[in-house]
Write a protein that holds these residues in place. Structure first.
Motif, PDB file in Angstrom:
ATOM      1  N   ARG A  83     -11.661   2.280 -13.642  1.00 42.94           N
ATOM      2  CA  ARG A  83     -10.287   1.870 -13.364  1.00 42.94           C
ATOM      3  C   ARG A  83      -9.479   3.106 -12.980  1.00 42.94           C
ATOM      4  N   ASP A  84      -8.764   3.006 -11.875  1.00 42.36           N
ATOM      5  CA  ASP A  84      -7.956   4.117 -11.391  1.00 42.36           C
ATOM      6  C   ASP A  84      -6.475   3.937 -11.699  1.00 42.36           C
ATOM      7  N   GLY A  85      -6.154   2.968 -12.529  1.00 43.91           N
ATOM      8  CA  GLY A  85      -4.757   2.721 -12.852  1.00 43.91           C
ATOM      9  C   GLY A  85      -4.081   1.876 -11.789  1.00 43.91           C
ATOM     10  N   VAL A  86      -2.755   1.761 -11.893  1.00 44.06           N
ATOM     11  CA  VAL A  86      -1.986   0.945 -10.965  1.00 44.06           C
ATOM     12  C   VAL A  86      -1.827   1.675  -9.635  1.00 44.06           C
ATOM     13  N   LYS A  87      -2.201   1.007  -8.560  1.00 48.78           N
ATOM     14  CA  LYS A  87      -2.049   1.580  -7.228  1.00 48.78           C
ATOM     15  C   LYS A  87      -0.816   0.967  -6.576  1.00 48.78           C
ATOM     16  N   VAL A  88       0.191   1.776  -6.344  1.00 44.59           N
ATOM     17  CA  VAL A  88       1.426   1.290  -5.735  1.00 44.59           C
ATOM     18  C   VAL A  88       1.186   1.075  -4.243  1.00 44.59           C
ATOM     19  N   PHE A  93       3.563  -1.848   3.517  1.00 52.86           N
ATOM     20  CA  PHE A  93       3.373  -3.112   2.813  1.00 52.86           C
ATOM     21  C   PHE A  93       4.706  -3.644   2.296  1.00 52.86           C
ATOM     22  N   GLU A  94       5.512  -2.758   1.729  1.00 51.35           N
ATOM     23  CA  GLU A  94       6.819  -3.165   1.206  1.00 51.35           C
ATOM     24  C   GLU A  94       7.696  -3.728   2.316  1.00 51.35           C
ATOM     25  N   VAL A  95       7.738  -3.031   3.455  1.00 51.75           N
ATOM     26  CA  VAL A  95       8.550  -3.495   4.581  1.00 51.75           C
ATOM     27  C   VAL A  95       8.065  -4.856   5.056  1.00 51.75           C
ATOM     28  N   GLY A  96       6.746  -5.023   5.197  1.00 46.85           N
ATOM     29  CA  GLY A  96       6.187  -6.306   5.619  1.00 46.85           C
ATOM     30  C   GLY A  96       6.507  -7.416   4.638  1.00 46.85           C
ATOM     31  N   LEU A  97       6.471  -7.086   3.341  1.00 48.99           N
ATOM     32  CA  LEU A  97       6.777  -8.084   2.311  1.00 48.99           C
ATOM     33  C   LEU A  97       8.225  -8.543   2.405  1.00 48.99           C
ATOM     34  N   ILE A  98       9.136  -7.604   2.601  1.00 50.25           N
ATOM     35  CA  ILE A  98      10.557  -7.957   2.701  1.00 50.25           C
ATOM     36  C   ILE A  98      10.822  -8.780   3.961  1.00 50.25           C
ATOM     37  N   VAL A  99      10.186  -8.397   5.086  1.00 51.88           N
ATOM     38  CA  VAL A  99      10.355  -9.162   6.320  1.00 51.88           C
ATOM     39  C   VAL A  99       9.847 -10.582   6.145  1.00 51.88           C
ATOM     40  N   ALA A 100       8.675 -10.751   5.521  1.00 52.82           N
ATOM     41  CA  ALA A 100       8.127 -12.087   5.278  1.00 52.82           C
ATOM     42  C   ALA A 100       9.057 -12.890   4.374  1.00 52.82           C
ATOM     43  N   SER A 151       6.919 -13.348  -6.202  1.00 49.99           N
ATOM     44  CA  SER A 151       6.214 -12.742  -7.338  1.00 49.99           C
ATOM     45  C   SER A 151       5.892 -11.276  -7.062  1.00 49.99           C
ATOM     46  N   ALA A 152       5.466 -10.978  -5.832  1.00 51.52           N
ATOM     47  CA  ALA A 152       5.145  -9.592  -5.472  1.00 51.52           C
ATOM     48  C   ALA A 152       6.390  -8.712  -5.509  1.00 51.52           C
ATOM     49  N   LEU A 153       7.522  -9.251  -5.068  1.00 53.14           N
ATOM     50  CA  LEU A 153       8.760  -8.470  -5.103  1.00 53.14           C
ATOM     51  C   LEU A 153       9.186  -8.174  -6.542  1.00 53.14           C
ATOM     52  N   ILE A 154       9.033  -9.155  -7.424  1.00 54.43           N
ATOM     53  CA  ILE A 154       9.372  -8.930  -8.835  1.00 54.43           C
ATOM     54  C   ILE A 154       8.450  -7.866  -9.429  1.00 54.43           C
ATOM     55  N   ALA A 155       7.154  -7.978  -9.124  1.00 49.04           N
ATOM     56  CA  ALA A 155       6.195  -6.997  -9.652  1.00 49.04           C
ATOM     57  C   ALA A 155       6.496  -5.589  -9.120  1.00 49.04           C
ATOM     58  N   LEU A 156       6.775  -5.482  -7.820  1.00 49.74           N
ATOM     59  CA  LEU A 156       7.104  -4.175  -7.247  1.00 49.74           C
ATOM     60  C   LEU A 156       8.401  -3.628  -7.829  1.00 49.74           C
ATOM     61  N   GLY A 157       9.356  -4.524  -8.039  1.00 53.00           N
ATOM     62  CA  GLY A 157      10.625  -4.098  -8.616  1.00 53.00           C
ATOM     63  C   GLY A 157      10.473  -3.534 -10.010  1.00 53.00           C
ATOM     64  N   LYS A 160       8.216   0.076  -9.397  1.00 56.91           N
ATOM     65  CA  LYS A 160       8.782   1.197  -8.637  1.00 56.91           C
ATOM     66  C   LYS A 160       9.681   2.153  -9.437  1.00 56.91           C
ATOM     67  N   PRO A 161      10.714   1.715 -10.188  1.00 60.18           N
ATOM     68  CA  PRO A 161      11.381   0.398 -10.189  1.00 60.18           C
ATOM     69  C   PRO A 161      12.506   0.361  -9.156  1.00 60.18           C
ATOM     70  N   LYS A 162      12.766  -0.860  -8.608  1.00 58.83           N
ATOM     71  CA  LYS A 162      13.829  -1.042  -7.634  1.00 58.83           C
ATOM     72  C   LYS A 162      14.549  -2.362  -7.939  1.00 58.83           C
ATOM     73  N   LYS A 163      15.836  -2.245  -8.227  1.00 57.58           N
ATOM     74  CA  LYS A 163      16.609  -3.433  -8.594  1.00 57.58           C
ATOM     75  C   LYS A 163      16.747  -4.403  -7.433  1.00 57.58           C
ATOM     76  N   LEU A 164      16.753  -3.887  -6.194  1.00 56.96           N
ATOM     77  CA  LEU A 164      16.883  -4.761  -5.033  1.00 56.96           C
ATOM     78  C   LEU A 164      15.705  -5.724  -4.953  1.00 56.96           C
ATOM     79  N   TYR A 165      14.491  -5.220  -5.171  1.00 53.09           N
ATOM     80  CA  TYR A 165      13.305  -6.077  -5.133  1.00 53.09           C
ATOM     81  C   TYR A 165      13.383  -7.148  -6.221  1.00 53.09           C
ATOM     82  N   LEU A 166      13.819  -6.749  -7.404  1.00 54.66           N
ATOM     83  CA  LEU A 166      13.967  -7.712  -8.494  1.00 54.66           C
ATOM     84  C   LEU A 166      14.977  -8.790  -8.125  1.00 54.66           C
TER      85      LEU A 166
END
Length: 226
Positions: A83-88, A93-100, A151-157, A160-166
């Motif tokens: 296990r390599d830990g959490v891979k951000v 990917f973030e930009v594509g997720l927000i556009v979607a 769900s992905a935006l909440i997890a990324l938020g 990261k942490p980023k309140k906008l994603y949350l």
């Protein structure tokens, strides 16, 4: 009857013998949640609806137990994998997720904006009927919008942490509930942060499977009582 109760206890017990004790990997989280929200209710409800001697689904329930146990054994045998830990994810990917997320939000607002409302517990099925649509593309859009993008935006938020994603993830879940009144979607903004706290906790019990089962049992008792 006693035989039915004994079989329920035996099958739910067998399901825990090889189940992961702590949710430390993606597969273990899936197995634990399946045990709590699918495996136990299926056994208890199916075997509790009628006497054991008159129940045609006994062998199906036993088959579910065997399959679940087999999957747990497979996951357990690979628990020592590297296990390599959490891979951000990458910035792309973030930009594509927000556009979607934005595109799906616009599509869903255009399609369901006229019927959206915050349905109460006694109005859930009326709202679902109003949101029912034969359009397959819209159905897939709703599913991916809530279960994947929000769900992905909440997890990324949280990571990261980023309140906008949350905020975007929470707003998307709320909008999805206002469309189809899905109770599970309404709970996502609570469940995902709670799971994040569990995974980061250093307290042994708080980060264990036993805590999840105890919490669910208490919730069921409260729900039945009120």
């Amino acid at each position: 009857g006693l035989a039915g109760y004994a079989l329920i206890l035996m099958l739910t017990g067998i399901g825990t013998l090889w189940m992961p004790l702590r949710p430390r990997s993606g597969s273990s989280i899936v197995l634990i949640m399946l045990y709590i929200v699918v495996y136990v209710p299926t056994i208890v409800i199916t075997l509790g609806l009628r006497p054991l001697s008159d129940n045609p689904h006994v062998f199906l329930v036993v088959a579910v137990c065997v399959c679940f146990t087999y999957v747990c054994v497979i996951v357990g045998s690979r628990s020592d994998a590297r296990r390599d830990g959490v891979k951000v994810p990458s910035k792309q990917f973030e930009v594509g997720l927000i556009v979607a997320w934005i595109v799906c939000t616009i599509v869903l607002l255009a399609a369901y904006g006229s019927i959206m409302r915050f349905a109460g517990l006694d109005e859930i099925y009326e709202q679902r009927a109003a949101a029912s649509d034969a359009n397959v593309l819209l159905a897939y859009t709703r599913t991916y919008y809530s279960d994947v993008f929000c769900s992905a935006l909440i997890a990324l938020g949280l990571i990261k942490p980023k309140k906008l994603y949350l905020a975007l993830g929470f707003a998307g879940c709320l909008m999805t509930y206002m469309i189809g009144a899905q109770k599970t979607i309404f709970l996502l903004p609570l469940v995902i942060p709670a799971l994040n706290v569990m995974l980061k906790s250093r307290h042994r019990f708080l980060g264990s499977t036993a805590f999840l089962v105890t919490l669910l049992s208490f919730s069921v008792i409260v729900a039945v009582r009120y």
